[in-house]
Write a protein that holds these residues in place. Structure first.
Motif, PDB file in Angstrom:
ATOM      1  N   THR A 192      -8.148  44.754  48.386  1.00 16.46           N
ATOM      2  CA  THR A 192      -9.284  44.495  47.148  1.00 16.46           C
ATOM      3  C   THR A 192      -9.033  45.682  46.268  1.00 16.46           C
ATOM      4  N   PRO A 193      -9.458  45.452  45.032  1.00 15.82           N
ATOM      5  CA  PRO A 193      -9.055  46.599  44.092  1.00 15.82           C
ATOM      6  C   PRO A 193      -9.811  47.999  44.526  1.00 15.82           C
ATOM      7  N   GLY A 194     -11.219  47.923  44.923  1.00 18.73           N
ATOM      8  CA  GLY A 194     -11.980  49.166  45.322  1.00 18.73           C
ATOM      9  C   GLY A 194     -11.234  49.837  46.631  1.00 18.73           C
ATOM     10  N   CYS A 195     -10.930  48.959  47.713  1.00 20.41           N
ATOM     11  CA  CYS A 195     -10.432  49.374  48.756  1.00 20.41           C
ATOM     12  C   CYS A 195      -9.225  49.900  48.724  1.00 20.41           C
ATOM     13  N   THR A 196      -8.330  49.425  47.767  1.00 18.59           N
ATOM     14  CA  THR A 196      -7.136  49.931  47.754  1.00 18.59           C
ATOM     15  C   THR A 196      -7.162  51.353  47.091  1.00 18.59           C
ATOM     16  N   ILE A 197      -8.105  51.403  46.023  1.00 20.02           N
ATOM     17  CA  ILE A 197      -8.075  52.617  45.349  1.00 20.02           C
ATOM     18  C   ILE A 197      -8.717  53.934  46.383  1.00 20.02           C
ATOM     19  N   GLU A 198      -9.580  53.477  47.139  1.00 19.68           N
ATOM     20  CA  GLU A 198     -10.034  54.431  48.223  1.00 19.68           C
ATOM     21  C   GLU A 198      -9.141  54.680  49.349  1.00 19.68           C
ATOM     22  N   ILE A 255     -19.505  65.152  67.259  1.00 22.05           N
ATOM     23  CA  ILE A 255     -20.841  65.052  66.325  1.00 22.05           C
ATOM     24  C   ILE A 255     -20.678  64.733  65.034  1.00 22.05           C
ATOM     25  N   VAL A 256     -21.490  63.786  64.453  1.00 21.62           N
ATOM     26  CA  VAL A 256     -21.356  63.705  63.120  1.00 21.62           C
ATOM     27  C   VAL A 256     -21.824  64.579  62.265  1.00 21.62           C
ATOM     28  N   ARG A 257     -20.960  65.056  61.300  1.00 27.22           N
ATOM     29  CA  ARG A 257     -21.162  66.129  60.311  1.00 27.22           C
ATOM     30  C   ARG A 257     -21.387  65.653  59.147  1.00 27.22           C
ATOM     31  N   HIS A 258     -21.049  64.534  58.766  1.00 32.88           N
ATOM     32  CA  HIS A 258     -21.591  64.215  57.270  1.00 32.88           C
ATOM     33  C   HIS A 258     -21.358  62.915  57.015  1.00 32.88           C
ATOM     34  N   ILE A 259     -22.100  62.154  56.467  1.00 36.71           N
ATOM     35  CA  ILE A 259     -22.252  60.762  56.116  1.00 36.71           C
ATOM     36  C   ILE A 259     -22.356  60.503  54.632  1.00 36.71           C
ATOM     37  N   PHE A 260     -21.536  59.726  54.070  1.00 41.84           N
ATOM     38  CA  PHE A 260     -21.361  59.520  52.534  1.00 41.84           C
ATOM     39  C   PHE A 260     -21.245  57.863  52.421  1.00 41.84           C
ATOM     40  N   ASN A 261     -22.111  57.537  51.744  1.00 42.83           N
ATOM     41  CA  ASN A 261     -22.435  56.012  51.416  1.00 42.83           C
ATOM     42  C   ASN A 261     -22.332  55.716  50.046  1.00 42.83           C
ATOM     43  N   SER A 262     -21.350  55.169  49.540  1.00 40.91           N
ATOM     44  CA  SER A 262     -21.281  54.631  48.082  1.00 40.91           C
ATOM     45  C   SER A 262     -20.433  53.405  48.079  1.00 40.91           C
ATOM     46  N   MET A 263     -20.973  52.247  47.622  1.00 37.95           N
ATOM     47  CA  MET A 263     -20.094  51.191  47.392  1.00 37.95           C
ATOM     48  C   MET A 263     -18.974  51.211  46.425  1.00 37.95           C
ATOM     49  N   MET A 264     -19.273  51.996  45.012  1.00 34.31           N
ATOM     50  CA  MET A 264     -18.491  52.087  43.973  1.00 34.31           C
ATOM     51  C   MET A 264     -17.920  53.319  43.678  1.00 34.31           C
ATOM     52  N   ASP A 265     -18.331  54.375  44.320  1.00 36.95           N
ATOM     53  CA  ASP A 265     -17.361  55.711  44.071  1.00 36.95           C
ATOM     54  C   ASP A 265     -16.416  55.956  45.038  1.00 36.95           C
ATOM     55  N   PHE A 266     -15.333  55.384  45.050  1.00 35.27           N
ATOM     56  CA  PHE A 266     -14.286  55.152  45.869  1.00 35.27           C
ATOM     57  C   PHE A 266     -13.504  56.523  46.262  1.00 35.27           C
ATOM     58  N   LYS A 267     -13.459  57.212  45.096  1.00 33.31           N
ATOM     59  CA  LYS A 267     -12.391  58.450  45.388  1.00 33.31           C
ATOM     60  C   LYS A 267     -13.534  59.760  46.088  1.00 33.31           C
ATOM     61  N   ALA A 268     -14.950  59.585  45.749  1.00 35.62           N
ATOM     62  CA  ALA A 268     -15.854  60.295  46.160  1.00 35.62           C
ATOM     63  C   ALA A 268     -15.926  60.386  47.500  1.00 35.62           C
ATOM     64  N   HIS A 269     -15.457  59.317  48.447  1.00 36.54           N
ATOM     65  CA  HIS A 269     -15.611  59.404  49.885  1.00 36.54           C
ATOM     66  C   HIS A 269     -14.405  60.265  50.306  1.00 36.54           C
ATOM     67  N   VAL A 270     -13.259  60.471  49.747  1.00 39.41           N
ATOM     68  CA  VAL A 270     -12.408  61.395  50.044  1.00 39.41           C
ATOM     69  C   VAL A 270     -12.619  62.714  49.919  1.00 39.41           C
TER      70      VAL A 270
END
Length: 151
Positions: free
Chosen positions: A44-50, A126-141
């Motif tokens: 899908t478009p967003g998942c492909t970008i991510e 141990i979880v060191r960071h969590i990032f939650n954003s539906m639309m900011d695909f590149k920010a996850h990386v």
């Protein structure tokens, strides 16, 4: 149900990969940090970008001692086609029943769409960071890479 937070131990899990072999989070403990990104759907478009952004930064993750794992409810066959189409070099896992998504407390958006959340887990699990954003695909990386480099 309690939520998973930074500083918590990540829950172990085992899921089938695009290649049809079972992969567990515990396979990496003591060896590598792990970036797990949950995404809604293959191709899908967003998942492909991510996913392609993770692909383009994959060498940086590897150099920093981390493995990248993408998880969605798509089948291993769908993951195989998605990975092949976009030359994705990292692991894609099939969470067809959404059990791991629930273990990690990944929320749904508007009660329908599976959420898009990235977790950075250190070598000790141990979880060191969590990032939650539906639309900011590149920010996850960007967020994951910044965290991995700081470990």
């Amino acid at each position: 149900m309690t939520s998973l937070n930074v500083g918590d131990r990540a829950p172990d899990f085992t899921l089938p990969s695009a290649e049809g072999k079972n992969v567990s989070l515990s396979d990496f403990l003591g060896k590598k940090s792990v970036v797990i990104y949950f995404y809604p759907k293959d191709d899908t478009p967003g998942c492909t970008i991510e996913s392609c952004t993770f692909r383009d930064s994959y060498e940086e993750f590897k150099e920093a001692g981390a493995e990248v794992i993408g998880i969605s409810s798509d089948s291993p066959q769908s993951h195989q086609q998605f990975a092949s189409k976009y030359q994705l070099p990292f692991i894609l896992l099939s969470d067809s029943q959404g059990k791991v998504r629930k273990l990690f407390d990944v929320p749904n958006v508007l009660f329908l769409l599976p959420g898009r959340v990235t977790y950075v887990i250190d070598k000790e699990g141990i979880v060191r960071h969590i990032f939650n954003s539906m639309m900011d695909f590149k920010a996850h990386v960007d967020e994951a890479l910044k965290t991995i480099k700081s470990l």
